[in-house]
Design an enzyme around this catalytic site. Structure first.
Site, PDB file in Angstrom:
ATOM      1  CG  ASN A   9      -1.290  49.999 -12.630  1.00  0.00           C
ATOM      2  OD1 ASN A   9      -1.684  50.395 -13.729  1.00  0.00           O
ATOM      3  ND2 ASN A   9      -2.110  49.513 -11.718  1.00  0.00           N
ATOM      4  NE  ARG A  84      -3.705  46.259 -13.887  1.00  0.00           N
ATOM      5  CZ  ARG A  84      -4.754  47.035 -13.679  1.00  0.00           C
ATOM      6  NH1 ARG A  84      -4.602  48.290 -13.327  1.00  0.00           N
ATOM      7  NH2 ARG A  84      -5.955  46.548 -13.838  1.00  0.00           N
ATOM      8  CG  HIS A 173     -10.039  42.360 -11.384  1.00  0.00           C
ATOM      9  ND1 HIS A 173     -11.385  42.425 -11.103  1.00  0.00           N
ATOM     10  CD2 HIS A 173      -9.555  43.610 -11.216  1.00  0.00           C
ATOM     11  CE1 HIS A 173     -11.708  43.671 -10.780  1.00  0.00           C
ATOM     12  NE2 HIS A 173     -10.619  44.416 -10.854  1.00  0.00           N
ATOM     13  CG  HIS A 198     -10.250  41.426  -7.304  1.00  0.00           C
ATOM     14  ND1 HIS A 198      -8.914  41.438  -7.018  1.00  0.00           N
ATOM     15  CD2 HIS A 198     -10.622  42.713  -7.420  1.00  0.00           C
ATOM     16  CE1 HIS A 198      -8.492  42.696  -6.941  1.00  0.00           C
ATOM     17  NE2 HIS A 198      -9.519  43.491  -7.200  1.00  0.00           N
ATOM     18  NE  ARG A 231     -15.617  49.873 -13.861  1.00  0.00           N
ATOM     19  CZ  ARG A 231     -14.526  49.160 -13.565  1.00  0.00           C
ATOM     20  NH1 ARG A 231     -14.612  47.859 -13.367  1.00  0.00           N
ATOM     21  NH2 ARG A 231     -13.359  49.739 -13.489  1.00  0.00           N
ATOM     22  CD  GLU A 377      -4.355  43.362  -8.728  1.00  0.00           C
ATOM     23  OE1 GLU A 377      -4.623  44.130  -7.792  1.00  0.00           O
ATOM     24  OE2 GLU A 377      -4.926  43.382  -9.821  1.00  0.00           O
TER      25      GLU A 377
HETATM   26  P1  ADP Z   1      -9.091  49.149  -5.770  1.00  0.00           P
HETATM   27  O1  ADP Z   1      -9.974  48.233  -6.556  1.00  0.00           O
HETATM   28  O2  ADP Z   1      -9.235  50.588  -6.155  1.00  0.00           O
HETATM   29  O3  ADP Z   1      -7.667  48.657  -5.629  1.00  0.00           O
HETATM   30  P2  ADP Z   1      -9.457  48.219  -3.046  1.00  0.00           P
HETATM   31  O4  ADP Z   1      -9.157  46.813  -3.404  1.00  0.00           O
HETATM   32  O5  ADP Z   1      -8.532  48.931  -2.123  1.00  0.00           O
HETATM   33  O6  ADP Z   1      -9.723  49.137  -4.301  1.00  0.00           O
HETATM   34  O7  ADP Z   1     -10.933  48.218  -2.387  1.00  0.00           O
HETATM   35  C1  ADP Z   1     -11.571  49.392  -2.029  1.00  0.00           C
HETATM   36  C2  ADP Z   1     -12.860  49.019  -1.304  1.00  0.00           C
HETATM   37  O8  ADP Z   1     -12.528  48.278  -0.123  1.00  0.00           O
HETATM   38  C3  ADP Z   1     -13.666  50.236  -0.854  1.00  0.00           C
HETATM   39  O9  ADP Z   1     -15.046  50.034  -1.099  1.00  0.00           O
HETATM   40  C4  ADP Z   1     -13.401  50.234   0.637  1.00  0.00           C
HETATM   41  O10 ADP Z   1     -14.454  50.836   1.369  1.00  0.00           O
HETATM   42  C5  ADP Z   1     -13.335  48.759   0.932  1.00  0.00           C
HETATM   43  N1  ADP Z   1     -12.753  48.521   2.260  1.00  0.00           N
HETATM   44  C6  ADP Z   1     -11.519  48.782   2.695  1.00  0.00           C
HETATM   45  N2  ADP Z   1     -11.416  48.504   4.017  1.00  0.00           N
HETATM   46  C7  ADP Z   1     -12.637  48.068   4.434  1.00  0.00           C
HETATM   47  C8  ADP Z   1     -13.180  47.623   5.675  1.00  0.00           C
HETATM   48  N3  ADP Z   1     -12.448  47.571   6.787  1.00  0.00           N
HETATM   49  N4  ADP Z   1     -14.479  47.225   5.708  1.00  0.00           N
HETATM   50  C9  ADP Z   1     -15.242  47.265   4.599  1.00  0.00           C
HETATM   51  N5  ADP Z   1     -14.786  47.672   3.387  1.00  0.00           N
HETATM   52  C10 ADP Z   1     -13.505  48.071   3.304  1.00  0.00           C
END
Ligand code: ADP
Length: 394
Positions: A9, A84, A173, A198, A231, A377
């Site tokens: 990616n 990707r 996504h 998602h 966003r 993914e």
């Molecule tokens: P990306 O879209 O960059 O791959 P992720 O899918 O890892 O990001 O999601 C990131 C989000 O998930 C952030 O807002 C993070 O705070 C939230 N997150 C991760 N762990 C927790 C948790 N235990 N409780 C609440 N939110 C969480």
């Protein structure tokens, strides 16, 4: 093909990679080369013993970073590379074997994803130069949503904008929505109707019927739809003209504010990170409480709207960093959809932890199910790569 697939990616200054083995009994090697093109490029990864390593890459660019990634694969050679690619436009409806024509077609789509597609293609060029003998496959974020019917993908704009300039809704996504809806079918033994949410830094919903995406919340860009980390998601389309006329903002400024300064960050005035927002809300921070409330309300509104696309609702699937890890967000979203007849099991909801699939409803007959399914993914890109090569070589 028994060899592992190297999933790439590629961003403008980073390469995320995963070496995905053919069977689950072997470990997956993952990592990230970042700050490419600066003096401080580095490679971070996880080896087969699960240990984290970091290496300085000096002033490496994409090719040198890929060479370093290859050296870090502990002697395991990939049999193919899966890339990707963010935007496949209308041309790419599924994973595609990369050749010069495909590269040219992805370049033509760059107008639709000016930040992402050229960066993705840098990764394609670097891997083709390094591994000329390996088959390379492009897996598009938009492809899964190419099954949307016109009523879902057309904007109510003059037809010429669609015909001559490809202006329509595409959705993103796709790899994640395809993976979690496929898992939901496999786990329930039922190829039904799913609403998938998602929720990561980027957030989107999709309505999936019998494995086909019928509607989704993102549009021609990933800005449409839900509130995200930074966003805005949906705003009045008249907002751009209003900000331009009233505040004298340029299009670039408006674009930057809506993409990078809005969402959870803009609403809370604090952070785009849901974990930090939840902690701040617990301490009574008004902005954090508002941000979470708007976030959840907009998810529920989107799921309710997308339910119109489905002949039958079998359940809702939560995924992404927030969807997988935040019982509070899941509970608030479900509470806003009383007319769906959902029956959340509060204990199961609180107990569901990252990395684990789990059903979080009370399993009452004739009620839609609620699932937490961690997205994969990289695994899905590897599977699509294998499947395509299997068909091509047959
Ligand atoms: P990306 O879209 O960059 O791959 P992720 O899918 O890892 O990001 O999601 C990131 C989000 O998930 C952030 O807002 C993070 O705070 C939230 N997150 C991760 N762990 C927790 C948790 N235990 N409780 C609440 N939110 C969480």
């Amino acid at each position: 093909m028994n060899e592992p697939v190297l999933v790439i990616n590629c961003g403008s200054s980073s390469i995320k990679y995963a070496l995905v083995p053919a069977t689950a009994d072997q470990p997956r090697l993952t990592g990230l080369a970042e700050r490419l093109g600066s003096d401080d490029a580095r490679l971070k990864g996880v080896d087969s013993r699960g240990e984290v390593f970091t290496r300085s890459l000096g002033n490496a660019g994409h090719v040198q970073a890929l060479e370093a990634i290859l050296e870090g694969l502990e002697g395991r050679r990939p049999g193919a590379v899966g890339h990707r690619i963010v935007h496949g436009g209308e041309r790419f409806t599924r994973a595609t074997l990369i050749d010069d024509d495909v590269v040219a077609a992805i370049e033509q789509t760059a107008a639709l994803a000016p930040l992402h597609n050229p960066a993705n293609l840098q990764g394609v060029a670097a891997t083709r130069a390094l591994f000329p003998e390996l088959p390379q496959v492009a897996v598009f974020d938009t492809a899964f949503h190419q099954s949307l019917p016109p009523r879902a993908y057309r904007y109510a704009l003059p037809e010429a904008l669609y015909r001559d300039h490809a202006i329509r809704r595409y959705g993103f996504h796709g790899t994640s929505h395809a993976y979690v809806s496929g898992r939901a079918n496999a786990l329930t033994g039922r190829t039904g109707g799913w609403l998938t949410a998602h929720l990561g830094n980027g957030c989107s919903t999709a309505a999936v019927w019998e494995g086909q995406s019928l509607d989704t919340s993102m549009g021609i860009t990933p800005l449409e739809g839900l509130v995200m980390g930074t966003r805005s998601g949906d705003v009045d389309p008249g907002l751009h003209a209003h900000l331009s006329r009233q505040l004298g903002w340029s299009i670039e400024e408006i674009d930057r504010v809506l993409n990078h300064e809005s969402g959870l960050l803009g609403l809370s005035g604090l952070t785009n990170d849901m974990r930090e927002l939840e902690a701040a809300a617990d301490e009574g921070h008004a902005g954090a409480m508002l941000a979470i409330e708007v976030f959840c309300y907009r998810i529920a509104k989107s799921l309710a709207a997308l339910s119109c696309a489905l002949p039958r609702l079998d359940g809702i699937v939560f995924t992404g960093g927030i969807g997988e890890n935040s019982p509070r967000v899941r509970e608030q979203v479900v509470a806003l959809l009383p007319h769906f007849g959902l029956a959340l099991d509060p204990e199961a909801n609180r107990a569901s932890l990252r990395g684990r699939e789990g059903r979080i409803d009370t399993r009452t007959p004739n009620r839609p199910a609620l699932w937490v399914i961690p997205t994969d993914e990289e695994g899905r890109i590897a599977d699509e790569t294998r499947q395509l090569l299997g068909e091509t070589l047959r």
